[in-house]
Design a protein around this motif. Sequence first.
Motif, PDB file in Angstrom:
ATOM      1  N   ASP A 191       0.841  -1.200   0.000  1.00 12.96           N
ATOM      2  CA  ASP A 191       0.000   0.000   0.000  1.00 12.96           C
ATOM      3  C   ASP A 191       0.879   1.255   0.000  1.00 12.96           C
ATOM      4  OD1 ASP A 191      -2.136  -1.694   0.182  1.00 12.96           O
ATOM      5  OD2 ASP A 191      -2.379  -1.480   2.345  1.00 12.96           O
ATOM      6  N   THR A 192       0.378   2.295  -0.613  1.00  7.21           N
ATOM      7  CA  THR A 192       1.118   3.558  -0.639  1.00  7.21           C
ATOM      8  C   THR A 192       1.142   4.165   0.758  1.00  7.21           C
ATOM      9  OG1 THR A 192       0.448   3.968  -2.918  1.00  7.21           O
ATOM     10  CG2 THR A 192       1.260   5.852  -1.661  1.00  7.21           C
ATOM     11  N   LEU A 193       2.327   4.463   1.241  1.00  7.13           N
ATOM     12  CA  LEU A 193       2.469   5.066   2.559  1.00  7.13           C
ATOM     13  C   LEU A 193       2.332   6.577   2.467  1.00  7.13           C
ATOM     14  CD1 LEU A 193       5.546   3.064   3.970  1.00  7.13           C
ATOM     15  CD2 LEU A 193       3.107   2.514   4.163  1.00  7.13           C
ATOM     16  N   THR A 194       1.655   7.142   3.446  1.00  4.67           N
ATOM     17  CA  THR A 194       1.589   8.600   3.500  1.00  4.67           C
ATOM     18  C   THR A 194       2.984   9.137   3.833  1.00  4.67           C
ATOM     19  OG1 THR A 194       1.107   8.647   5.873  1.00  4.67           O
ATOM     20  CG2 THR A 194      -0.781   8.436   4.366  1.00  4.67           C
ATOM     21  N   ASP A 195       3.162  10.430   3.691  1.00  2.00           N
ATOM     22  CA  ASP A 195       4.461  11.030   4.017  1.00  2.00           C
ATOM     23  C   ASP A 195       4.827  10.745   5.468  1.00  2.00           C
ATOM     24  OD1 ASP A 195       4.638  11.994   1.473  1.00  2.00           O
ATOM     25  OD2 ASP A 195       3.992  14.039   1.981  1.00  2.00           O
ATOM     26  N   GLU A 196       3.830  10.817   6.339  1.00  2.00           N
ATOM     27  CA  GLU A 196       4.070  10.565   7.760  1.00  2.00           C
ATOM     28  C   GLU A 196       4.464   9.103   7.994  1.00  2.00           C
ATOM     29  OE1 GLU A 196       1.713  10.864  12.069  1.00  2.00           O
ATOM     30  OE2 GLU A 196       0.776  11.638  10.226  1.00  2.00           O
ATOM     31  N   GLU A 197       3.772   8.194   7.299  1.00  2.00           N
ATOM     32  CA  GLU A 197       4.089   6.770   7.434  1.00  2.00           C
ATOM     33  C   GLU A 197       5.461   6.448   6.852  1.00  2.00           C
ATOM     34  OE1 GLU A 197      -0.409   4.816   7.267  1.00  2.00           O
ATOM     35  OE2 GLU A 197       0.655   5.312   5.413  1.00  2.00           O
ATOM     36  N   GLN A 198       5.784   7.093   5.742  1.00  2.00           N
ATOM     37  CA  GLN A 198       7.086   6.866   5.129  1.00  2.00           C
ATOM     38  C   GLN A 198       8.209   7.328   6.072  1.00  2.00           C
ATOM     39  OE1 GLN A 198       7.596   5.245   2.089  1.00  2.00           O
ATOM     40  NE2 GLN A 198       9.693   5.207   2.898  1.00  2.00           N
ATOM     41  N   ALA A 199       7.975   8.448   6.718  1.00  2.00           N
ATOM     42  CA  ALA A 199       8.962   8.953   7.688  1.00  2.00           C
ATOM     43  C   ALA A 199       9.088   7.984   8.866  1.00  2.00           C
ATOM     44  CB  ALA A 199       8.547  10.338   8.178  1.00  2.00           C
ATOM     45  N   ALA A 200       7.942   7.429   9.293  1.00  2.00           N
ATOM     46  CA  ALA A 200       7.951   6.470  10.399  1.00  2.00           C
ATOM     47  C   ALA A 200       8.708   5.201  10.005  1.00  2.00           C
ATOM     48  CB  ALA A 200       6.526   6.129  10.817  1.00  2.00           C
ATOM     49  N   TYR A 201       8.519   4.773   8.750  1.00  2.00           N
ATOM     50  CA  TYR A 201       9.212   3.563   8.295  1.00  2.00           C
ATOM     51  C   TYR A 201      10.722   3.787   8.214  1.00  2.00           C
ATOM     52  CZ  TYR A 201      10.189  -0.741   5.809  1.00  2.00           C
ATOM     53  OH  TYR A 201      10.682  -1.975   5.462  1.00  2.00           O
ATOM     54  N   GLU A 202      11.117   4.975   7.810  1.00  2.00           N
ATOM     55  CA  GLU A 202      12.551   5.296   7.770  1.00  2.00           C
ATOM     56  C   GLU A 202      13.149   5.272   9.177  1.00  2.00           C
ATOM     57  OE1 GLU A 202      14.656   5.543   5.214  1.00  2.00           O
ATOM     58  OE2 GLU A 202      12.899   4.861   4.083  1.00  2.00           O
TER      59      GLU A 202
END
Length: 403
Positions: free
Chosen positions: A157-168
């Motif tokens: 699923d496409t991650l939101t900017d916030e989720e992408q930052a959390a994954y990093e």
Amino acid sequence: MPTIVQRATTTKPVSFEDTSIAFSSQSNGKLRKTYWLFALMNRGWLVNLGTFFIKLAFKLQLPVKKLIKRTIFEQFCGGETIRDCEKTIQRLQAGRVGTILDYSVEGEDSEVSFDETVLEILRTIERASESNDIPFCVFKITGIASTELLEKAQAGDTLTDEEQAAYERVRQRVDTLCRRASERNIRIFIDAEESWIQDTIDQLAYEMMDRYNHQHCIVYNTYQLYRSDSLENLKKSVACARSKGYYLGAKLVRGAYIEKERIRAHEGEYLDPIHHTKAETDRDFNEAIDFCLSNRDLVSICLGTHNEYSCQYCIHLMQEHRIAPNDPHIWFAQLLGMSDNISYNLAHAGYNVAKYVPYGPVEAVMPYLFRRADENKAIAGQTSREFLLVKKELQRRKGCQVS
């Protein structure tokens, strides 16, 4: 980490029936306590009832902590802190058994708690670097990352900017732990978890291996052989490691989430990822041992198992391949409080053995303890086996009478 001192090799047979070795570190009083605990756990209905009332007691804030701490917690956990675990570490080391400190706090799900967990695991790495008595460290990805985030990443699923930052931030936490382990020359396990997040975990594990395993094996991934695809995944991961020029660490286990996996597969109407029979799981586990030993120029393994046949099978293959019992690339591991007949007899015969020693605040490690109780019920005869071995040793010792 200090240089590993290899013990003299041995080819003598290993008996898992020798209770005098298995329980040599336990006093008569401690052994009687273990006897009665397994006697109670041997009754499935009582385990169910006890689990229910313990959960209720904590919910109602009843004063049950002291009772739990002196019974099931004492049997399966090293303490609430690393310092509390020191006596257990020393006792195991006296029997030539290493310790794997396992910070077993579960249920926390916030960025603050994830960062705190990273700091605690770093402390276990530092403690492991001080002596030979802690040969491995370990962590679970869900201890430092949101399960929901890991699942979403695996689903594509496409991650939101916030989720992408959390994954990093998750990747940074994993790297922080593996980098420190590499700097201290401490081997570190990344535990396996549920199938709906395992691909994400695998990806992180192989990324760390490619970063830190080029000189020697530091990072280990975990393979749950109750999954029908795990053996093939192991073979593919070895081929990938060979092509990229890094060593692969493999902790082989059977698996710990069978009920959750089956229920979710049924509800989601997708193919159950778990083998239909235990025999299929046993077959794949033993084939995985054979495959890893056949690729021992590249692969280091740890057998995380309480299965006596699989341990004997590995011993046989090691002898067949003329591998010394104390070869630093082959380890056996069991849980604290269980299968001492395997751990201590293997160690006595010169094999590399370590015990998982969970620790953390009593309330926070209860999910772990509940799983131990459930697993003992689920594994046919496991609790009965433990109970009968303790009873046999008590009867062997003079002056110890049991009913």
